[in-house]
Design a protein around this motif. Structure first.
Motif, PDB file in Angstrom:
ATOM      1  N   ASP A 118       0.807  -1.219   0.000  1.00 42.08           N
ATOM      2  CA  ASP A 118       0.000   0.000   0.000  1.00 42.08           C
ATOM      3  C   ASP A 118       0.843   1.272   0.000  1.00 42.08           C
ATOM      4  O   ASP A 118       0.394   2.315  -0.486  1.00 42.08           O
ATOM      5  CB  ASP A 118      -0.931   0.001   1.222  1.00 42.08           C
ATOM      6  CG  ASP A 118      -2.215   0.759   0.948  1.00 42.08           C
ATOM      7  OD1 ASP A 118      -2.884   0.444  -0.058  1.00 42.08           O
ATOM      8  OD2 ASP A 118      -2.540   1.663   1.729  1.00 42.08           O
ATOM      9  N   TYR A 142     -11.956  -4.741  -7.281  1.00 40.79           N
ATOM     10  CA  TYR A 142     -12.088  -4.914  -5.834  1.00 40.79           C
ATOM     11  C   TYR A 142     -12.746  -6.258  -5.518  1.00 40.79           C
ATOM     12  O   TYR A 142     -13.580  -6.748  -6.283  1.00 40.79           O
ATOM     13  CB  TYR A 142     -12.953  -3.790  -5.250  1.00 40.79           C
ATOM     14  CG  TYR A 142     -12.303  -2.433  -5.315  1.00 40.79           C
ATOM     15  CD1 TYR A 142     -11.557  -1.934  -4.251  1.00 40.79           C
ATOM     16  CD2 TYR A 142     -12.424  -1.644  -6.462  1.00 40.79           C
ATOM     17  CE1 TYR A 142     -10.958  -0.685  -4.311  1.00 40.79           C
ATOM     18  CE2 TYR A 142     -11.823  -0.400  -6.535  1.00 40.79           C
ATOM     19  CZ  TYR A 142     -11.090   0.069  -5.454  1.00 40.79           C
ATOM     20  OH  TYR A 142     -10.495   1.310  -5.520  1.00 40.79           O
ATOM     21  N   LYS A 154     -10.673  -4.206   0.868  1.00 40.50           N
ATOM     22  CA  LYS A 154     -11.060  -3.043   0.070  1.00 40.50           C
ATOM     23  C   LYS A 154     -12.404  -3.327  -0.592  1.00 40.50           C
ATOM     24  O   LYS A 154     -12.697  -4.457  -0.991  1.00 40.50           O
ATOM     25  CB  LYS A 154     -10.015  -2.772  -1.006  1.00 40.50           C
ATOM     26  CG  LYS A 154      -8.607  -2.489  -0.497  1.00 40.50           C
ATOM     27  CD  LYS A 154      -8.486  -1.071   0.031  1.00 40.50           C
ATOM     28  CE  LYS A 154      -7.042  -0.761   0.398  1.00 40.50           C
ATOM     29  NZ  LYS A 154      -6.880   0.623   0.909  1.00 40.50           N
ATOM     30  N   GLU A 220      -7.003  -5.033  -6.234  1.00 40.36           N
ATOM     31  CA  GLU A 220      -6.894  -4.800  -4.794  1.00 40.36           C
ATOM     32  C   GLU A 220      -7.097  -6.118  -4.040  1.00 40.36           C
ATOM     33  O   GLU A 220      -7.888  -6.967  -4.452  1.00 40.36           O
ATOM     34  CB  GLU A 220      -7.952  -3.789  -4.344  1.00 40.36           C
ATOM     35  CG  GLU A 220      -7.827  -2.422  -4.996  1.00 40.36           C
ATOM     36  CD  GLU A 220      -6.717  -1.572  -4.371  1.00 40.36           C
ATOM     37  OE1 GLU A 220      -6.031  -2.062  -3.442  1.00 40.36           O
ATOM     38  OE2 GLU A 220      -6.548  -0.412  -4.801  1.00 40.36           O
TER      39      GLU A 220
END
Length: 325
Positions: A118, A142, A154, A220
């Motif tokens: 991240d 996602y 996420k 993600e």
């Protein structure tokens, strides 16, 4: 006799060509196409002779078992870019005849895959801005649609707002499985027409989406996706002549996750990725319904067909299995 195909609109022309070949070579005189034979209980056939399943890895064991209810000796053709461990193990044992297409279509380039944490997000956004400035488009995928109280992942709704704030000069599409088909198609069409530069989505875009102008795929919580899914999602980019990128963000990094991200970064070969998947997860039950090794199975590292440095090549294993049979 009839042929029943699960397919996406992108592949309709290719499936039609396959159907024509079977008609001419094998004499099938009546062909039927539809979307979900595996989950349909009411369809009856008088004389089913050939069944073609595209994206085979998306179907579960029980879905595939339904084929046997129609006719024991039908001809079956399955297609997949990334065989799941159970399917790959069946090919190793010689239970399936295998044809391999291991070349990219003309003009396509391998996708560069990068694993990031991240803290590298600002550099990612800078890279996306550069691609958009050059006229390209980007996907961001996602694992969840909305925030969950049970798992810390996420989610698309928050992600959409963050992306809109991060890219105020860009138009952003949003696509997920809870949208009405017309809304989803309208958003997809906007992205296809380059009216939007970024698409925020769930795995509904895993197959059947063809936008050659898209050059960036961001996934993600990549640790939450299977290798087949990751490879399929990566396949949404790299469809044009420009260099494309796939960025895998992981929130956790176990030893297994490390191995999975490593093979994704090292290879664009779906078969190599599938072999790694087989090593990590095991083949599952050959006579049951488990598609991979569960807690009651020996670990994949102890499995007799997928352990150790002597893990056999596909062709070598098939030859041995056929010789024994």
């Amino acid at each position: 006799c009839r042929c029943f195909c699960h397919q996406d609109s992108e592949k309709q022309e290719k499936i039609d060509k396959v159907v024509d070949v079977f008609k001419q070579k094998y004499g099938y005189n009546s062909m039927t196409r539809a979307g979900r034979l595996h989950s349909e209980d009411k369809i009856k056939f008088k004389d089913l002779g050939l069944l073609i399943t595209d994206e085979e890895h998306r179907f579960g064991v029980m879905h595939k078992e339904k084929i046997k209810e129609y006719k024991a000796n039908i001809d079956v053709l399955t297609l997949t870019a990334t065989p799941i461990p159970r399917t790959l193990a069946m090919t190793l044992y010689g239970d399936l005849d295998v044809s391999v297409i291991d070349e990219l279509p003309p003009g396509r380039k391998p996708v560069q895959t990068i694993h990031q944490f991240d803290n590298r997000r600002p550099s990612l956004y800078a890279g996306i801005r550069k691609q958009i400035a050059e006229g390209r488009q980007a996907y961001i995928v996602y694992p969840l649609i909305k925030e969950s109280e049970k798992i810390d992942l996420k989610n698309l709704e928050e992600g959409y707002n963050q992306i809109c704030a991060e890219f105020p000069d860009c138009q952003v599409s949003k696509v997920h499985g809870q949208m009405k088909p017309a809304e989803k198609e309208a958003e997809m069409q906007r992205f296809i027409n380059a009216e939007t530069q970024i698409m925020v989505a769930t795995t509904v875009i895993e197959v059947g989406v063809n936008v050659p102008n898209a050059s960036v795929m961001v996934i993600e919580n990549a640790e939450r996706f299977g290798l087949s899914q990751l490879h399929q999602l990566r396949g949404r980019v790299g469809r044009g002549k420009e260099k494309s990128y796939c960025v895998l963000f992981c929130a956790s990094f176990s030893e297994e996750t490390k191995e999975r991200m490593k093979i994704m970064a090292q290879s664009n070969d779906g078969f190599k990725i599938s072999e790694t998947d087989l090593k990590l997860r095991g083949p599952g039950d050959f006579f049951g319904t488990r598609p991979l090794c569960a807690s009651s199975c020996p670990p994949a590292s102890q499995c007799h067909i997928c352990s150790g440095p002597a893990f056999p090549s596909r062709q070598g294993a098939r030859c041995s299995a056929i010789a024994i049979a």
